[in-house]
Design a protein around this motif. Structure first.
Motif, PDB file in Angstrom:
ATOM      1  N   UNK A  57     -20.291 -15.178  52.444  1.00 55.16           N
ATOM      2  CA  UNK A  57     -18.708 -14.835  52.837  1.00 55.16           C
ATOM      3  C   UNK A  57     -17.857 -14.801  51.529  1.00 55.16           C
ATOM      4  N   UNK A  58     -17.277 -13.801  50.935  1.00 55.44           N
ATOM      5  CA  UNK A  58     -16.520 -13.954  49.715  1.00 55.44           C
ATOM      6  C   UNK A  58     -15.431 -14.929  49.808  1.00 55.44           C
ATOM      7  N   UNK A  59     -15.151 -15.876  48.672  1.00 54.29           N
ATOM      8  CA  UNK A  59     -13.885 -16.879  49.040  1.00 54.29           C
ATOM      9  C   UNK A  59     -12.684 -15.929  48.879  1.00 54.29           C
ATOM     10  N   UNK A  60     -11.910 -16.894  49.831  1.00 56.07           N
ATOM     11  CA  UNK A  60     -10.711 -16.091  49.995  1.00 56.07           C
ATOM     12  C   UNK A  60     -10.568 -15.312  51.239  1.00 56.07           C
ATOM     13  N   UNK A  61     -11.743 -15.059  51.713  1.00 52.75           N
ATOM     14  CA  UNK A  61     -11.806 -14.207  53.143  1.00 52.75           C
ATOM     15  C   UNK A  61     -11.164 -14.994  54.387  1.00 52.75           C
ATOM     16  N   UNK A  62     -10.539 -14.168  55.254  1.00 52.24           N
ATOM     17  CA  UNK A  62      -9.920 -14.999  56.367  1.00 52.24           C
ATOM     18  C   UNK A  62     -10.963 -14.666  57.405  1.00 52.24           C
ATOM     19  N   UNK A  63     -11.423 -15.764  58.130  1.00 56.85           N
ATOM     20  CA  UNK A  63     -12.571 -15.925  59.106  1.00 56.85           C
ATOM     21  C   UNK A  63     -11.804 -16.526  60.413  1.00 56.85           C
ATOM     22  N   UNK A  64     -12.738 -16.316  61.355  1.00 57.21           N
ATOM     23  CA  UNK A  64     -12.272 -16.761  62.792  1.00 57.21           C
ATOM     24  C   UNK A  64     -13.635 -17.380  62.950  1.00 57.21           C
ATOM     25  N   UNK A  65     -13.663 -18.899  63.257  1.00 58.97           N
ATOM     26  CA  UNK A  65     -14.850 -19.640  63.906  1.00 58.97           C
ATOM     27  C   UNK A  65     -14.776 -20.072  65.040  1.00 58.97           C
ATOM     28  N   UNK A  66     -15.644 -19.990  65.834  1.00 57.78           N
ATOM     29  CA  UNK A  66     -15.855 -20.393  67.167  1.00 57.78           C
ATOM     30  C   UNK A  66     -15.768 -21.728  67.297  1.00 57.78           C
ATOM     31  N   UNK A  67     -14.639 -22.298  68.230  1.00 59.17           N
ATOM     32  CA  UNK A  67     -14.348 -23.842  68.126  1.00 59.17           C
ATOM     33  C   UNK A  67     -13.612 -24.481  67.094  1.00 59.17           C
ATOM     34  N   UNK A  68     -13.170 -23.480  66.030  1.00 61.17           N
ATOM     35  CA  UNK A  68     -12.328 -23.837  64.867  1.00 61.17           C
ATOM     36  C   UNK A  68     -11.187 -23.232  64.736  1.00 61.17           C
ATOM     37  N   UNK A  69     -11.358 -21.839  65.210  1.00 61.50           N
ATOM     38  CA  UNK A  69     -10.046 -21.106  65.166  1.00 61.50           C
ATOM     39  C   UNK A  69     -10.237 -20.294  63.663  1.00 61.50           C
ATOM     40  N   UNK A  70      -8.805 -19.893  63.356  1.00 65.94           N
ATOM     41  CA  UNK A  70      -8.785 -19.097  62.071  1.00 65.94           C
ATOM     42  C   UNK A  70      -8.776 -19.952  60.938  1.00 65.94           C
ATOM     43  N   UNK A  71      -9.291 -19.538  60.104  1.00 64.22           N
ATOM     44  CA  UNK A  71      -9.333 -20.405  58.642  1.00 64.22           C
ATOM     45  C   UNK A  71      -9.681 -19.589  57.441  1.00 64.22           C
ATOM     46  N   UNK A  72      -9.683 -20.044  56.328  1.00 66.76           N
ATOM     47  CA  UNK A  72     -10.072 -19.370  55.021  1.00 66.76           C
ATOM     48  C   UNK A  72     -11.071 -19.857  54.336  1.00 66.76           C
ATOM     49  N   UNK A  73     -11.804 -19.027  53.795  1.00 63.35           N
ATOM     50  CA  UNK A  73     -13.032 -19.626  53.011  1.00 63.35           C
ATOM     51  C   UNK A  73     -12.814 -19.919  51.653  1.00 63.35           C
ATOM     52  N   UNK A  74     -12.380 -20.989  51.647  1.00 65.12           N
ATOM     53  CA  UNK A  74     -11.552 -21.456  50.380  1.00 65.12           C
ATOM     54  C   UNK A  74     -12.489 -22.628  49.730  1.00 65.12           C
ATOM     55  N   UNK A  75     -13.679 -22.788  49.999  1.00 63.93           N
ATOM     56  CA  UNK A  75     -14.299 -24.041  49.181  1.00 63.93           C
ATOM     57  C   UNK A  75     -15.869 -23.682  49.217  1.00 63.93           C
TER      58      UNK A  75
END
Length: 410
Positions: free
Chosen positions: A358-376
């Protein structure tokens, strides 16, 4: 004048001559008879003087008388056979050998002796000096000796030669290493080295010569020249991301080395010169400096639930093993790989990912967590593995570990 007196005178003269002749004849007869009688008493003997044979007729009664009659003086060390008091008999063989003084030097140790031997070899044998094939004898073994003759013997010994790693054995009488090398026709170059002092003496107990064969050769090789990586900051590119602007290409360099070998093995390799055949093309990479801004979208009650109903449409979808962490975990700095300060913003939705998945900076959706950013990122986050940021440890413990669906939106 009367004739008679003349006749008487002539008659008297004739008678006187006859008497004189008769007297002479008698004297000769007596002398000859005496000589014959004397010669008849002589005996024939043979005399060998230092190997030279001579026959003599003598009336001497003993060997001593015979030698004295011939002015032969026998000295103490001479060999005479038979003895002086031996009676002279017809056919007697007499041997007389004159003794000579010799000095024998064997490796610096000398001895003097009187001998009747004729050759060097016989003298050494008589003196119990053992001579081998490799020994050096001066004069030669077959040479005849003279009075006051010096004889030199240099005993040979075995010398082990380790020449360039190869071992051989030689016989030698040389006194120094340098003499030995010259006698054995072992040649050295200017670079070759003899261990130890070449003027040192060789002995039977110290007879090893070590020669190091040294050579210098030139080795020309073409080698690849690595390119450099030049980085440029890009404020438009998200922090943590990199973009290759120009691929790198290795160059070619011709290098000349001076190689020193000792006994065939390389002991040094010195760079003498180098020539660039093809310059390398440097790799240019843009490194993002834009700080990501994440939004807060956590549940107000602090509980983390699992919901499958709010998944967005579209995007790359797969399942991942998820765990949770906080900004205050052991070893955490509180700032993500993309520059987000989680301690200052504890409610931000950030996940740690493997950038190759998953490239850094990608916008993601995680089941049970919601929308987030791949930032670490994280050392243990490899492959289909993610780590979810939680505001508190309690929430992180509550989430635990589980498999979740994830969608990479952009």
């Amino acid at each position: 004048m009367s004739q008679k007196p003349m006749k008487n005178l002539f008659t008297f003269s004739t008678k006187g001559k006859r008497i004189a002749i008769l007297a002479i004849a008698m004297a000769l007869f007596i002398t000859t008879t005496s000589l014959v009688l004397i010669d008849g008493k002589k005996k024939t003997v043979s005399l060998a003087l230092n190997g030279k044979q001579t026959e003599l007729r003598t009336a001497a009664a003993t060997v001593e008388e015979l030698l004295a009659a011939n002015d032969i003086q026998v000295k103490t060390h001479d060999h005479l056979e038979p003895s002086m008091d031996t009676p002279i008999e017809h056919g007697l063989a007499i041997q007389w050998k004159q003794a000579k003084k010799v000095t024998i030097d064997v490796d610096g140790k000398t001895q003097e002796l009187w001998t009747t031997e004729q050759t060097v070899q016989d003298v050494l044998k008589k003196a119990n000096v053992d001579v081998t094939t490799h020994d050096e004898v001066e004069p030669a073994l077959a040479a005849n000796i003279s009075d006051n003759q010096p004889i030199t013997v240099e005993k040979a010994f075995q010398v082990i030669v380790k020449d360039g790693g190869k071992e051989s054995t030689h016989w030698s009488t040389s006194t120094t290493v340098a003499d030995f090398l010259r006698d054995q026709n072992i040649r050295l170059t200017e670079l070759d080295k003899v261990e130890g002092d070449s003027k040192a003496k060789l002995t039977a107990s110290n007879a090893t010569v070590n020669i190091a064969r040294v050579e210098k050769v030139t080795d020309v090789v073409e080698e690849s020249e690595n390119f450099k990586v030049q980085t440029k900051t890009d404020p438009k590119l998200l922090k943590g991301r990199e973009k290759v602007v120009q691929e790198g290409k290795k160059g070619k360099v011709q290098r000349r080395f001076e190689v020193t070998k000792k006994n065939g093995k390389v002991v040094s390799r010195e760079l003498v010169s180098e020539k660039v055949i093809e310059k390398p093309t440097h790799k240019v990479v843009r490194v993002g400096s834009k700080v990501m801004v994440a939004s807060a979208n956590s549940q107000s009650d602090g509980n983390v639930g699992v919901s499958r109903s709010d998944a967005p449409s579209g995007g790359r979808e797969f399942y991942a093993n998820a765990s949770a962490y906080t900004a205050y975990c052991n070893g955490c700095s509180g700032t993500t790989a993309t520059g987000i300060d989680l301690r200052a913003n504890p409610n931000l939705k950030v996940i740690a990912v493997d950038p190759s998945v998953i490239p850094l900076g990608s916008k993601v959706w995680v089941e049970g967590y919601g929308y987030a950013v791949a930032g670490d990122t994280g050392g243990a986050i490899k492959g289909n593995r993610i780590d979810l940021h939680m505001p508190t440890k309690a929430q992180a413990y509550q989430f635990g570990r589980r498999q979740v669906k994830i969608k990479v939106i952009n």
